[in-house]
Design a protein around this motif. Structure first.
Motif, PDB file in Angstrom:
ATOM      1  N   MET A   1       0.848  -1.184   0.000  1.00  0.00           N
ATOM      2  CA  MET A   1       0.000   0.000   0.000  1.00  0.00           C
ATOM      3  C   MET A   1       0.895   1.249   0.000  1.00  0.00           C
ATOM      4  N   THR A   2       0.560   2.195  -0.855  1.00  0.00           N
ATOM      5  CA  THR A   2       1.314   3.443  -0.934  1.00  0.00           C
ATOM      6  C   THR A   2       0.831   4.404   0.153  1.00  0.00           C
ATOM      7  N   GLY A  36      -0.285   4.159  12.273  1.00  0.00           N
ATOM      8  CA  GLY A  36      -0.336   4.544  10.870  1.00  0.00           C
ATOM      9  C   GLY A  36       0.694   5.574  10.454  1.00  0.00           C
ATOM     10  N   TYR A  37       1.422   6.138  11.402  1.00  0.00           N
ATOM     11  CA  TYR A  37       2.475   7.098  11.077  1.00  0.00           C
ATOM     12  C   TYR A  37       3.603   6.375  10.355  1.00  0.00           C
ATOM     13  N   GLU A  59      -0.142   5.718   6.725  1.00  0.00           N
ATOM     14  CA  GLU A  59      -0.585   4.499   6.034  1.00  0.00           C
ATOM     15  C   GLU A  59      -1.943   4.702   5.379  1.00  0.00           C
ATOM     16  N   THR A  60      -2.872   5.390   6.067  1.00  0.00           N
ATOM     17  CA  THR A  60      -4.198   5.681   5.509  1.00  0.00           C
ATOM     18  C   THR A  60      -4.588   7.109   5.858  1.00  0.00           C
ATOM     19  N   LEU A  61      -5.533   7.645   5.119  1.00  0.00           N
ATOM     20  CA  LEU A  61      -6.060   8.980   5.409  1.00  0.00           C
ATOM     21  C   LEU A  61      -6.651   9.031   6.817  1.00  0.00           C
ATOM     22  N   GLU A  62      -7.365   7.972   7.184  1.00  0.00           N
ATOM     23  CA  GLU A  62      -8.024   7.936   8.489  1.00  0.00           C
ATOM     24  C   GLU A  62      -7.036   7.897   9.650  1.00  0.00           C
ATOM     25  N   ASP A  63      -5.839   7.358   9.412  1.00  0.00           N
ATOM     26  CA  ASP A  63      -4.828   7.387  10.474  1.00  0.00           C
ATOM     27  C   ASP A  63      -4.536   8.823  10.895  1.00  0.00           C
TER      28      ASP A  63
END
Length: 99
Positions: A1-2, A36-37, A59-63
């Motif tokens: 995952m980017t 997620g950082y 890792e994700t927008l929600e993080d």
């Protein structure tokens, strides 16, 4: 995952860049310990030394938008840093198109 790249362009109140950088050093562990950082960079503008670019990979927008912003760590981050900004920065999120 980017990873997702958060970019915030920060304008620091005149005469407060030294204090801002010291506060940012103190605040770094708050963000770097979050779920997620991935990593971050703070860069000062060459043409205007009271402007900075904060780059944070998640890792994700929600993080960022839910995890970090909804945390007690964010409240401490906010109290350490937000009073330096004028105007308050726009924060946007980017995905990689070409590597």
């Amino acid at each position: 995952m980017t990873p997702i790249l958060e970019i915030a362009l920060l304008t620091i109140r005149p005469g407060q860049t030294g204090e801002f950088e010291a506060a940012f050093r103190q605040a770094q562990p708050l963000i770097s310990g979050m779920k997620g950082y991935v990593r971050h960079e703070l860069r000062r503008c060459l043409e205007d030394d009271h402007k900075y670019a904060l780059l944070v990979w998640w890792e994700t927008l929600e993080d960022h938008t839910v995890g970090f912003r909804g945390s007690a760590e964010y409240q401490e981050w906010r109290s350490l840093l937000h009073h330096f900004y004028d105007p308050f920065p726009t924060v946007e999120h980017f995905v990689e198109v070409l590597a």
